[in-house]
Design a protein around this motif. Structure first.
Motif, PDB file in Angstrom:
ATOM      1  N   THR A 272      -7.504   1.056   4.767  1.00 30.01           N
ATOM      2  CA  THR A 272      -7.380  -0.054   4.047  1.00 30.01           C
ATOM      3  C   THR A 272      -5.965  -0.490   4.466  1.00 30.01           C
TER       4      THR A 272
ATOM      5  N   LEU B 144       0.670  -0.941  -0.249  1.00 30.63           N
ATOM      6  CA  LEU B 144      -0.259   0.878  -0.253  1.00 30.63           C
ATOM      7  C   LEU B 144       0.298   0.739   0.442  1.00 30.63           C
ATOM      8  N   GLN B 145       0.722   2.306  -0.674  1.00 31.56           N
ATOM      9  CA  GLN B 145       0.762   3.263  -0.830  1.00 31.56           C
ATOM     10  C   GLN B 145       0.441   4.795  -1.057  1.00 31.56           C
ATOM     11  N   ARG B 146       0.791   6.188  -0.230  1.00 27.34           N
ATOM     12  CA  ARG B 146       0.067   7.081  -0.084  1.00 27.34           C
ATOM     13  C   ARG B 146       1.100   8.636  -0.161  1.00 27.34           C
TER      14      ARG B 146
ATOM     15  N   VAL C 270       6.285   9.979  -1.044  1.00 29.07           N
ATOM     16  CA  VAL C 270       5.330   8.297  -1.212  1.00 29.07           C
ATOM     17  C   VAL C 270       4.817   7.694   0.437  1.00 29.07           C
TER      18      VAL C 270
ATOM     19  N   PRO D 261      -1.203  13.601   3.890  1.00 30.78           N
ATOM     20  CA  PRO D 261      -2.749  13.856   3.367  1.00 30.78           C
ATOM     21  C   PRO D 261      -2.403  15.841   3.761  1.00 30.78           C
TER      22      PRO D 261
ATOM     23  N   SER E  98       0.487   4.889   9.282  1.00 31.22           N
ATOM     24  CA  SER E  98       0.630   3.047   8.652  1.00 31.22           C
ATOM     25  C   SER E  98       0.328   2.130  10.356  1.00 31.22           C
TER      26      SER E  98
END
Length: 400
Positions: free
Chosen positions: A117, A48-50, A141, A53, A73
């Protein structure tokens, strides 16, 4: 199905994603077929990566849960249970704070307020969980991943595995059906041991009443009833203090600026009337963790998001649009303060205390209406108890 074939060896990977209407878990099945003459080896992994915010709005603060809820995380293992790292804490003095641990039967994911997620790898598979950052160091990221041990598919054989991805709200009831520890992603902080049973009780009240607003009122009533013996001691002590307040004021006038003599005379009066000024403190401190835990339940539980109560309250996670509940809260706090004894208090302190209901009333105007409903109910019941005890001891001065 998504199909990939290695032209050199003929090895084929078939990946299938299964979506079910109304559910937030996605099933992923992977099948590797090896028609060649040599074994095939590889490593299964999920990732998973994001990006970071966006900053909260300028007006956001303690009244906006999105501005202080955990974003980062998290992962779960049977050995170390639930662990988490904020995105801002990925790097500590340039060193990556990565778990790098082998986990069987766990999960890992990315969390934010109300939503999550999470990858739930095959429960029999052992994976190594790790964190990473990529891209521009000034705006990286953030990555969390799980990599399994080596998989060997012999020539002419087939290998299959099944994993799950949860993508959506932190709906605890449905999460428990996917993994018994997935509901830990609902981050109640240090009060989890109290918040989880309180949420269970709140959910049962919702099942009974069919409305989260009435469930909030009901749980406050139940907690007040359970804590009544402690509250009674607190209000009894306050009523006694209020009953002798004129005598305290007389002592203050008698001794003027001589604080030492005034304090000694005050203690002699307490001793003579068998009053312990600290008797109301312990009963007041014990309920605090319970109500803080309930506060986090109301802040973090997605079940209350966009849930209506009555009339003008159509979303318990939004502020009261007409400020009716904050106004009620201000009035209740003002009346409670008027009933609270202030023996020997400095005039400046009294003046500051007078403004406290106004300050908190203005703050409450921008809190989620579900929280204000909780404070109004709790305050109204407390005011009723305090009024009753004050009236009782005023009518029976012999008890003082």
């Amino acid at each position: 199905p998504f199909v990939w074939t290695d032209e050199a060896t003929g090895v084929q990977l078939i990946k299938t994603l299964v979506f079910k209407r109304g559910l937030f878990d996605i099933k992923q099945t992977q099948e590797i077929r090896n028609p060649g003459t040599e074994p095939w080896t590889g490593f299964a992994y999920q990732q998973l990566q994001r990006i970071a915010p966006p900053p909260p709005p300028k007006h956001a603060g303690l009244t906006n849960p999105d501005s202080f809820s955990f974003i980062g995380s998290a992962w779960y293992s049977n050995e170390d249970k639930y662990e988490k790292v904020k995105f801002a804490d990925y790097l500590d003095n340039g060193v990556l704070q990565s778990p790098n641990k082998s986990v069987t039967g766990g999960w890992f994911g990315m969390l934010q307020h109300h939503f999550v997620t999470v990858w739930i790898p095959n429960k029999t598979d052992t994976q190594t969980y790790s964190l990473a950052t990529t891209g521009n160091p000034s705006n990286p990221v953030y990555v969390v991943r799980g990599v399994s041990n080596e998989t060997v598919v012999p020539a002419g054989a087939t290998y299959a595995r099944e994993d799950q991805l949860w993508l959506g709200p932190k709906a605890q009831k449905h999460m428990n059906a996917i993994h018994p520890a997935l509901d830990l992603s609902v981050d109640y902080g240090i009060f989890s041991f109290l918040s989880q049973p309180l949420f269970w009780l709140l959910s049962k009240l919702y099942d009974l009443l069919g409305n989260w607003g009435w469930a909030i009122i009901a749980i406050v009533v139940i907690l007040k009833a359970l804590l009544f013996p402690l509250s009674a001691k607190q209000y009894q002590s306050m009523a006694k203090m209020r009953a002798i307040q004129p005598r305290i004021e007389a002592l203050k006038e008698r001794y003027g600026d001589d604080r030492q003599k005034f304090a000694m005379a005050q203690m002699d009066l307490y001793k003579k009337e068998k009053i312990n000024p600290a008797a109301g403190c312990l009963p007041m401190l014990i309920p605090i963790p319970i109500f803080l835990a309930l506060y986090w339940v109301l802040v973090e539980s997605v079940e209350l998001r966009q849930a209506p109560w009555i009339g003008w309250i159509q979303n318990l996670t939004d502020p009261d649009p007409y400020f009716i509940l904050p106004a009620l809260n201000l009035i209740i706090m003002f009346l409670t303060q008027k009933l609270s004894p202030t023996p020997g208090m400095d005039p400046l302190q009294k003046k500051m205390m007078t403004f406290m209901p106004l300050i908190f009333g203005v703050m409450m105007a921008f809190f989620p209406s579900g929280l204000v409903l909780y404070w109004v109910t709790n305050g109204a019941l407390g005011l009723a108890q305090q009024w009753y005890m004050t009236k009782k001891f005023a009518a029976n001065p012999a008890h003082v």
